[in-house]
Design an enzyme around this catalytic site. Structure first.
Site, PDB file in Angstrom:
ATOM      1  N   CYS A  18    -113.907   9.334  44.150  1.00  0.00           N
ATOM      2  CA  CYS A  18    -114.666   8.923  45.332  1.00  0.00           C
ATOM      3  C   CYS A  18    -113.773   9.000  46.575  1.00  0.00           C
ATOM      4  O   CYS A  18    -112.629   8.538  46.558  1.00  0.00           O
ATOM      5  CB  CYS A  18    -115.181   7.504  45.112  1.00  0.00           C
ATOM      6  SG  CYS A  18    -116.042   6.865  46.541  1.00  0.00           S
ATOM      7  N   CYS A  24    -120.853   8.361  44.662  1.00  0.00           N
ATOM      8  CA  CYS A  24    -120.169   7.429  43.759  1.00  0.00           C
ATOM      9  C   CYS A  24    -121.164   6.387  43.256  1.00  0.00           C
ATOM     10  O   CYS A  24    -121.938   5.835  44.042  1.00  0.00           O
ATOM     11  CB  CYS A  24    -119.049   6.757  44.544  1.00  0.00           C
ATOM     12  SG  CYS A  24    -118.228   5.428  43.674  1.00  0.00           S
ATOM     13  N   THR A  29     -94.815  31.736  43.552  1.00  0.00           N
ATOM     14  CA  THR A  29     -95.001  30.759  44.631  1.00  0.00           C
ATOM     15  C   THR A  29     -94.329  31.239  45.909  1.00  0.00           C
ATOM     16  O   THR A  29     -93.252  31.837  45.868  1.00  0.00           O
ATOM     17  CB  THR A  29     -94.518  29.343  44.225  1.00  0.00           C
ATOM     18  OG1 THR A  29     -94.565  28.500  45.364  1.00  0.00           O
ATOM     19  CG2 THR A  29     -93.131  29.334  43.647  1.00  0.00           C
ATOM     20  N   SER A  30     -95.019  30.981  47.038  1.00  0.00           N
ATOM     21  CA  SER A  30     -94.494  31.460  48.315  1.00  0.00           C
ATOM     22  C   SER A  30     -93.342  30.586  48.799  1.00  0.00           C
ATOM     23  O   SER A  30     -92.594  30.991  49.681  1.00  0.00           O
ATOM     24  CB  SER A  30     -95.605  31.431  49.364  1.00  0.00           C
ATOM     25  OG  SER A  30     -96.087  30.108  49.512  1.00  0.00           O
ATOM     26  N   ARG A  56    -114.452  27.495  43.480  1.00  0.00           N
ATOM     27  CA  ARG A  56    -113.142  27.661  42.845  1.00  0.00           C
ATOM     28  C   ARG A  56    -113.166  27.133  41.406  1.00  0.00           C
ATOM     29  O   ARG A  56    -112.543  27.688  40.517  1.00  0.00           O
ATOM     30  CB  ARG A  56    -112.044  26.942  43.647  1.00  0.00           C
ATOM     31  CG  ARG A  56    -111.836  27.529  45.027  1.00  0.00           C
ATOM     32  CD  ARG A  56    -110.619  26.965  45.717  1.00  0.00           C
ATOM     33  NE  ARG A  56    -109.370  27.434  45.107  1.00  0.00           N
ATOM     34  CZ  ARG A  56    -108.846  28.631  45.313  1.00  0.00           C
ATOM     35  NH1 ARG A  56    -109.412  29.489  46.121  1.00  0.00           N
ATOM     36  NH2 ARG A  56    -107.718  28.980  44.719  1.00  0.00           N
ATOM     37  N   PRO A  61     -94.042  39.549  43.741  1.00  0.00           N
ATOM     38  CA  PRO A  61     -94.068  40.917  44.282  1.00  0.00           C
ATOM     39  C   PRO A  61     -93.566  40.984  45.720  1.00  0.00           C
ATOM     40  O   PRO A  61     -93.234  42.052  46.204  1.00  0.00           O
ATOM     41  CB  PRO A  61     -95.548  41.316  44.232  1.00  0.00           C
ATOM     42  CG  PRO A  61     -96.317  40.126  43.829  1.00  0.00           C
ATOM     43  CD  PRO A  61     -95.389  39.007  43.493  1.00  0.00           C
ATOM     44  N   CYS A 101    -113.748   4.920  47.670  1.00  0.00           N
ATOM     45  CA  CYS A 101    -113.093   3.874  46.867  1.00  0.00           C
ATOM     46  C   CYS A 101    -112.101   4.434  45.847  1.00  0.00           C
ATOM     47  O   CYS A 101    -111.444   3.673  45.149  1.00  0.00           O
ATOM     48  CB  CYS A 101    -114.143   3.011  46.164  1.00  0.00           C
ATOM     49  SG  CYS A 101    -114.916   3.797  44.741  1.00  0.00           S
ATOM     50  N   HIS A 108    -100.243  19.097  42.547  1.00  0.00           N
ATOM     51  CA  HIS A 108    -101.334  19.122  43.532  1.00  0.00           C
ATOM     52  C   HIS A 108    -102.681  18.745  42.932  1.00  0.00           C
ATOM     53  O   HIS A 108    -103.717  19.137  43.446  1.00  0.00           O
ATOM     54  CB  HIS A 108    -101.397  20.504  44.203  1.00  0.00           C
ATOM     55  CG  HIS A 108    -100.213  20.780  45.091  1.00  0.00           C
ATOM     56  ND1 HIS A 108     -99.847  22.035  45.521  1.00  0.00           N
ATOM     57  CD2 HIS A 108     -99.298  19.933  45.630  1.00  0.00           C
ATOM     58  CE1 HIS A 108     -98.771  21.947  46.283  1.00  0.00           C
ATOM     59  NE2 HIS A 108     -98.404  20.692  46.355  1.00  0.00           N
TER      60      HIS A 108
HETATM   61  P1  NAD Z   1     -99.374  30.731  47.845  1.00  0.00           P
HETATM   62  O1  NAD Z   1    -100.788  31.223  47.941  1.00  0.00           O
HETATM   63  O2  NAD Z   1     -98.718  30.145  49.029  1.00  0.00           O
HETATM   64  O3  NAD Z   1     -98.410  31.911  47.345  1.00  0.00           O
HETATM   65  C1  NAD Z   1     -98.670  32.681  46.242  1.00  0.00           C
HETATM   66  C2  NAD Z   1     -97.453  33.534  45.954  1.00  0.00           C
HETATM   67  O4  NAD Z   1     -97.726  34.282  44.781  1.00  0.00           O
HETATM   68  C3  NAD Z   1     -97.099  34.537  47.063  1.00  0.00           C
HETATM   69  O5  NAD Z   1     -95.721  34.426  47.341  1.00  0.00           O
HETATM   70  C4  NAD Z   1     -97.411  35.899  46.421  1.00  0.00           C
HETATM   71  O6  NAD Z   1     -96.526  36.914  46.853  1.00  0.00           O
HETATM   72  C5  NAD Z   1     -97.232  35.586  44.948  1.00  0.00           C
HETATM   73  N1  NAD Z   1     -98.007  36.438  44.046  1.00  0.00           N
HETATM   74  C6  NAD Z   1     -99.199  37.032  44.271  1.00  0.00           C
HETATM   75  N2  NAD Z   1     -99.582  37.712  43.167  1.00  0.00           N
HETATM   76  C7  NAD Z   1     -98.609  37.529  42.236  1.00  0.00           C
HETATM   77  C8  NAD Z   1     -98.438  37.967  40.894  1.00  0.00           C
HETATM   78  N3  NAD Z   1     -99.352  38.746  40.288  1.00  0.00           N
HETATM   79  N4  NAD Z   1     -97.320  37.584  40.233  1.00  0.00           N
HETATM   80  C9  NAD Z   1     -96.377  36.800  40.835  1.00  0.00           C
HETATM   81  N5  NAD Z   1     -96.497  36.359  42.103  1.00  0.00           N
HETATM   82  C10 NAD Z   1     -97.602  36.712  42.790  1.00  0.00           C
HETATM   83  O7  NAD Z   1     -99.390  29.743  46.637  1.00  0.00           O
HETATM   84  P2  NAD Z   1     -98.520  28.479  46.393  1.00  0.00           P
HETATM   85  O8  NAD Z   1     -97.084  28.799  46.662  1.00  0.00           O
HETATM   86  O9  NAD Z   1     -98.890  28.011  45.040  1.00  0.00           O
HETATM   87  O10 NAD Z   1     -99.038  27.391  47.470  1.00  0.00           O
HETATM   88  C11 NAD Z   1    -100.361  27.264  47.997  1.00  0.00           C
HETATM   89  C12 NAD Z   1    -101.185  26.052  47.524  1.00  0.00           C
HETATM   90  O11 NAD Z   1    -102.490  26.483  47.211  1.00  0.00           O
HETATM   91  C13 NAD Z   1    -100.720  25.446  46.253  1.00  0.00           C
HETATM   92  O12 NAD Z   1    -100.165  24.260  46.554  1.00  0.00           O
HETATM   93  C14 NAD Z   1    -101.940  25.232  45.344  1.00  0.00           C
HETATM   94  O13 NAD Z   1    -102.239  23.871  45.220  1.00  0.00           O
HETATM   95  C15 NAD Z   1    -103.052  25.900  46.041  1.00  0.00           C
HETATM   96  N6  NAD Z   1    -103.690  26.978  45.245  1.00  0.00           N
HETATM   97  C16 NAD Z   1    -103.870  26.841  43.883  1.00  0.00           C
HETATM   98  C17 NAD Z   1    -104.455  27.871  43.153  1.00  0.00           C
HETATM   99  C18 NAD Z   1    -104.679  27.707  41.648  1.00  0.00           C
HETATM  100  O14 NAD Z   1    -104.707  26.589  41.157  1.00  0.00           O
HETATM  101  N7  NAD Z   1    -104.798  28.792  40.882  1.00  0.00           N
HETATM  102  C19 NAD Z   1    -104.831  29.040  43.789  1.00  0.00           C
HETATM  103  C20 NAD Z   1    -104.639  29.148  45.173  1.00  0.00           C
HETATM  104  C21 NAD Z   1    -104.055  28.112  45.881  1.00  0.00           C
HETATM  105 ZN    ZN Z   2    -116.767   4.830  45.484  1.00  0.00          ZN
END
Ligand code: NAD
Ligand code: ZN
Length: 251
Positions: free
Chosen positions: A131, A156, A197-198, A74, A223, A134, A123
Site C-alpha cells: 500500500c 488496500c 550494470t551501467s 513489466r 557490451p 500504510c 531494488h
Molecule cells: P541500466 O539499464 O542502467 O544498465 C544496463 C547495462 O547493461 C548497460 O550498461 C548495458 O550496456 C548493459 N547491457 C545491455 N545488454 C547487455 C547484455 N546482453 N549483457 C551484458 N550487459 C548488457 O541497468 P542497471 O545498471 O541495472 O540500473 C537501472 C535500474 O533499473 C536498476 O536499478 C533496476 O532496478 C532497474 N531495472 C530492472 C530491470 C529488471 O529487473 N530486469 C530492467 C530494467 C531496469
Molecule cells: Zn493501506
C-alpha cells in the site's frame, strides 16, 4: 587496453582462485531474456515515455494509473520471460564457489527461477506490491495485464490507499538489511563479477567501489562499459561470456 582474449584468461584464473566471491547484476543480465534495460528501446506502446520519469513517487502521485500500467506491463514481460544462459551460469557457479553471494539490482525473479539459492534484491521485486499509504503488503491475486497504458491500481483492504509496486523508485531508500548485507559481502570478497550494470545508479554502484577499495579484483561483463583501470573487462553479452567463463574455469 587488454584484448578480450587477455581479459578472458585473466578472468578464468581470478575465478579459479577466488574464495569469497560476489556476483553483482543489473538490467543487462535480463536483456537477453527480453526484458529491456532502462537504456534500451522500449516497445511501441511505451516508447514515448522515459522510464526514469515513471519510476518515482512523484510520478505515481501525479498519474497512478499510468505508473501502475507501466509496472503491470513489466510484470507481464517478466512472467513470460525465461532465464537465459547468463542466469543459469550464475546459478551453476554456486557449485564451484561455495562462498558466493549474489546481489542484484533487478526486480524480476529470473535469478531465482534459474536456481540461484539466495539473491539479495537491492531494488525490491515486481511481485511484492504494497500500500502506498500504510505500506501493508498486498497479497490478493492479480491477473497479468495485457498491453494497456492506464490501469487503475487496486485498493488496500485496510485503508483503501492505492497499491504501489514493491520496487525501489528513484529517490527512495534501499531496503536497509539488503543494503547492509550487500556492503558486507563487498567488503569481504576477493573477487566481484559485475554483470550487465551501467554502474550509474547509486547507492548500488558503491558495491564494486567498496570491493575495489578493500582489495578485491573486479571483472565487468558488458557490451558497452568503459574500462576502469586495474579491472578486467569482458566486452560483450552476459549470455555469451558467463557460460564460457564457467566452462573454461571449472569444467
Ligand atoms: P541500466 O539499464 O542502467 O544498465 C544496463 C547495462 O547493461 C548497460 O550498461 C548495458 O550496456 C548493459 N547491457 C545491455 N545488454 C547487455 C547484455 N546482453 N549483457 C551484458 N550487459 C548488457 O541497468 P542497471 O545498471 O541495472 O540500473 C537501472 C535500474 O533499473 C536498476 O536499478 C533496476 O532496478 C532497474 N531495472 C530492472 C530491470 C529488471 O529487473 N530486469 C530492467 C530494467 C531496469
Ligand atoms: Zn493501506
Amino acid at each position: 587496453m587488454q584484448s578480450n582474449e587477455e581479459a578472458f584468461s585473466e578472468a578464468v584464473s581470478l575465478l579459479r582462485s577466488s574464495r569469497w566471491t560476489v556476483v553483482f547484476t543489473g538490467a543487462g543480465v535480463s536483456a537477453e531474456s527480453g526484458i529491456p534495460t532502462f537504456r534500451d528501446q522500449l516497445s511501441s506502446l511505451w516508447e514515448q515515455y522515459d522510464p526514469e520519469q515513471l519510476a518515482t513517487p512523484a510520478a505515481f502521485r501525479r498519474d497512478p494509473n499510468l505508473v501502475w500500467g507501466w509496472y503491470e506491463w513489466r510484470r507481464a514481460l517478466a512472467a513470460n520471460a525465461r532465464p537465459n544462459p547468463a542466469h543459469l551460469a550464475i546459478a551453476a557457479l554456486e557449485r564451484y564457489l561455495p562462498h558466493l553471494k549474489l546481489i542484484t539490482q533487478n526486480v524480476d525473479d529470473l535469478h531465482e527461477r534459474a536456481g540461484s539459492s539466495h539473491t539479495i534484491h537491492l531494488h525490491g521485486s515486481l511481485d511484492a506490491p504494497r500500500c502506498f499509504a500504510c505500506a501493508r503488503p498486498f497479497n490478493q491475486q492479480r491477473c497479468v495485464a495485457g498491453d494497456t497504458l492506464h490501469i487503475p491500481p487496486p485498493r488496500c483492504m485496510h485503508c483503501n490507499g492505492r497499491i504501489r509496486p514493491g520496487v525501489v523508485w528513484f529517490g527512495e531508500m534501499l531496503p536497509r538489511r539488503e543494503l547492509q548485507s550487500a556492503f558486507q559481502a563487498a567488503k569481504a570478497c576477493d573477487l566481484l563479477l559485475s554483470v550487465g550494470t551501467s554502474g550509474l545508479v547509486y547507492p548500488a554502484a558503491r558495491i564494486p567501489e567498496i570491493a575495489r577499495m578493500n582489495g578485491a579484483k573486479i571483472i565487468h561483463i558488458n557490451p558497452e562499459s568503459a574500462e576502469v583501470s586495474g579491472d578486467c573487462l569482458l566486452r560483450g553479452s552476459a549470455a555469451t561470456w558467463m557460460p564460457n567463463l564457467i566452462a573454461k574455469a571449472f569444467l
